[in-house]
Design a protein around this motif. Structure first.
Motif, short mmCIF file in Angstrom:
data_model
loop_
_atom_site.label_atom_id
_atom_site.label_comp_id
_atom_site.label_asym_id
_atom_site.label_seq_id
_atom_site.Cartn_x
_atom_site.Cartn_y
_atom_site.Cartn_z
N ASP A 165 0.84 -1.22 0.00
CA ASP A 165 0.00 0.00 0.00
C ASP A 165 0.86 1.26 0.00
O ASP A 165 0.56 2.23 -0.69
N LYS A 166 1.91 1.22 0.80
CA LYS A 166 2.80 2.39 0.88
C LYS A 166 3.49 2.62 -0.47
O LYS A 166 3.62 3.76 -0.93
N GLN A 167 3.91 1.56 -1.10
CA GLN A 167 4.56 1.69 -2.41
C GLN A 167 3.58 2.22 -3.45
O GLN A 167 3.96 3.04 -4.30
N VAL A 168 2.34 1.74 -3.39
CA VAL A 168 1.32 2.21 -4.34
C VAL A 168 1.15 3.73 -4.20
O VAL A 168 1.11 4.45 -5.20
N ALA A 169 1.12 4.20 -2.97
CA ALA A 169 0.96 5.65 -2.75
C ALA A 169 2.16 6.40 -3.35
O ALA A 169 2.00 7.47 -3.95
N ARG A 170 3.35 5.85 -3.20
CA ARG A 170 4.55 6.51 -3.75
C ARG A 170 4.52 6.48 -5.28
O ARG A 170 4.90 7.45 -5.93
N TRP A 171 4.09 5.36 -5.86
CA TRP A 171 3.98 5.30 -7.33
C TRP A 171 3.00 6.37 -7.83
O TRP A 171 3.27 7.08 -8.79
N ASN A 172 1.89 6.48 -7.12
CA ASN A 172 0.85 7.40 -7.60
C ASN A 172 1.23 8.87 -7.43
O ASN A 172 0.83 9.71 -8.24
N GLU A 173 2.05 9.15 -6.43
CA GLU A 173 2.60 10.50 -6.27
C GLU A 173 3.41 10.86 -7.53
O GLU A 173 3.28 11.95 -8.09
N ARG A 174 4.24 9.92 -7.96
CA ARG A 174 5.07 10.14 -9.16
C ARG A 174 4.20 10.21 -10.41
O ARG A 174 4.40 11.06 -11.28
N TYR A 175 3.21 9.33 -10.47
CA TYR A 175 2.32 9.31 -11.64
C TYR A 175 1.61 10.65 -11.80
O TYR A 175 1.55 11.22 -12.89
N ARG A 176 1.08 11.16 -10.68
CA ARG A 176 0.33 12.42 -10.75
C ARG A 176 1.23 13.59 -11.13
O ARG A 176 0.83 14.50 -11.84
N GLN A 177 2.48 13.53 -10.66
CA GLN A 177 3.44 14.58 -11.02
C GLN A 177 3.70 14.55 -12.53
O GLN A 177 3.70 15.58 -13.20
N LEU A 178 3.89 13.34 -13.06
CA LEU A 178 4.13 13.19 -14.50
C LEU A 178 2.89 13.60 -15.29
O LEU A 178 2.97 14.31 -16.30
N GLU A 179 1.74 13.14 -14.81
CA GLU A 179 0.48 13.43 -15.50
C GLU A 179 0.26 14.94 -15.60
O GLU A 179 -0.06 15.47 -16.68
N SER A 180 0.48 15.66 -14.51
CA SER A 180 0.23 17.11 -14.57
C SER A 180 1.27 17.78 -15.46
O SER A 180 0.96 18.73 -16.17
N GLY A 181 2.49 17.25 -15.49
CA GLY A 181 3.51 17.83 -16.34
C GLY A 181 3.28 17.58 -17.83
O GLY A 181 3.84 18.27 -18.68
#
Ligand SMILES: *Cc1c(COP(=O)(O)O)cnc(C)c1O
Length: 398
Positions: A264-280
């Protein structure tokens, strides 16, 4: 303007210390084979299965040698025979049609939409052609699972889920892998947990679970499992079910157990990166983002975008220019299979009908891995590079 990214797209994080300690303990006692346990000892593999069953809410779980093996075993256990047709995604990776070929069965490819999910209209049109759908949640995109299950249930088609990219994901709160009759996962280095190689399968069906355990090479030691059906279920199938060795071992299981606890913790970290990339990557002319439906809980371990209706030459220029600045993108439109990417018509052992609508989508899919070793600043640098290179090529070609 010409900053370069120097990180690695294939470097995962180290195995957690608890996994290293557990692995060393297995190495020190030497009982690596899953059924080689001391008196009263619960082996790492059996414990891994028990824990993953409870994590996914499944009655039964089996750990095996790879994700591909899990899928082939699931198909054997539900009764796929040589020569049978099996529906599967046109947009997927080679081990998926490969697992169908392992049984001597034949894939029938179902198209892909611009959301990068299985085309449910195409599925509805082809569902009568087979008894099983091997559904690949490719690159972590979940289709409308309620609609998919309606189509398959109405036609009496069993769904086996390939969750190689959706371990930890969910549709409307239901864990990926739990809507089909069997869910299959990969523990290979590039997936969500890493034991080098490995696979897991879960099901609520006692007979399928018993057959899968026998198939994986349990000999008659199935009583050493902790997430298996009762003995009498094995009594009904044990003489007819061949041993097609593909077990998990205690060393890999030891590495995996702490990783599953930390998923679960790793999923949250992946999604933090995903959202950063997505907004960029938003609002770049010529580039289409894949919008994630509200029902989907995803794991952003990779990100995709479309360069829809671009020429092959222009897409290749974007890839080359990004690569020159250290950004490794993959393209699913290439006519030649390369690295991990290939197309349904690259697999010449399997017949396929032309699929123009899917070809258009595949020709535009650009894919990027998101290892957890990337920082959020890395994500910003990567999207700046993609933005400038897509922009440069779009201007000269548009
Ligand atoms: C990796 C992968 C598999 C198979 O996993 P292995 O453990 O490598 O056999 C299956 N489906 C997809 C989509 C994958 O990416």
């Amino acid at each position: 303007m010409t900053d370069r990214f120097t990180g690695s797209f294939t470097q995962q994080e180290p195995i957690p210390e608890a996994g290293i300690e557990a692995a060393l303990a297995v190495l020190r006692h030497g009982r690596l084979h899953r059924y080689n346990v001391a008196d009263g000892e619960l082996g790492e593999t059996a414990l891994l299965e028990q824990e993953f069953a409870s994590q996914t809410g499944a009655k039964y779980c089996l750990a095996v040698a790879s994700g591909g093996y899990a899928m082939a075993t699931a198909m054997r256990a539900v009764g796929v025979q040589p020569g049978d047709a099996v529906l599967t995604n046109a947009f997927t990776l080679a081990p998926v049609p490969g697992s169908i070929a392992a049984l001597g069965a034949r894939p029938i490819f179902v198209g892909v939409t611009e959301d990068l999910t299985i085309d449910l209209e195409d599925l509805a049109a082809k569902v009568h052609l087979a008894k099983v759908l091997l559904l690949s949640h490719m690159r972590g995109h979940l289709c409308d699972m309620d609609r998919l299950m309606q189509i398959c249930d109405a036609a009496g088609v069993l769904v086996i889920e390939d969750c190689a990219h959706t371990m930890g994901a969910a549709w409307n709160g239901i864990a990926s892998g739990r809507q089909g009759i069997v869910g299959c996962y990969s523990c290979q280095t590039y997936k969500h947990v890493n034991s080098g190689e490995g696979g897991l399968l879960v099901t609520d069906d006692a007979e399928i679970a018993a057959k899968a355990i026998m198939l994986s090479g349990s000999y008659m030691l199935f009583e050493r499992h902790l997430a298996a059906p009762p003995q009498d279920v094995f009594d009904q199938i044990k003489y007819e079910t061949p041993n097609i060795s593909g077990r998990m071992d205690n060393l890999r299981a030891a590495i995996l157990r702490p990783q599953l606890q930390g998923l679960d913790k790793q999923v949250a970290r992946w999604n933090e990166r995903y959202r950063q990339l997505e907004s960029g990557l938003r609002d770049i002319p010529g580039l289409t983002m894949i919008e994630r439906p509200a029902e989907e809980t995803y794991v952003g371990s990779s990100i995709q975008f479309l360069l829809l209706d671009w020429s092959a030459d222009a897409v290749q220029q974007v890839l080359a220019r990004c690569a020159a600045r250290g950004v490794e993108l993959k393209w699913f439109g290439a006519s030649e299979p390369a690295g991990f990417t290939s197309r349904y018509d690259s697999w010449r052992y399997a017949d396929s009908e032309p699929m123009p609508a899917s070809d258009r989508v595949l020709a535009g899919i650009v894919d990027m891995r998101v290892p957890l070793t990337f920082s959020l600043d890395d994500c910003d640098l990567i999207t700046r590079i993609i933005r400038s290179e897509v922009g440069a090529v779009f201007q000269t070609h548009a």
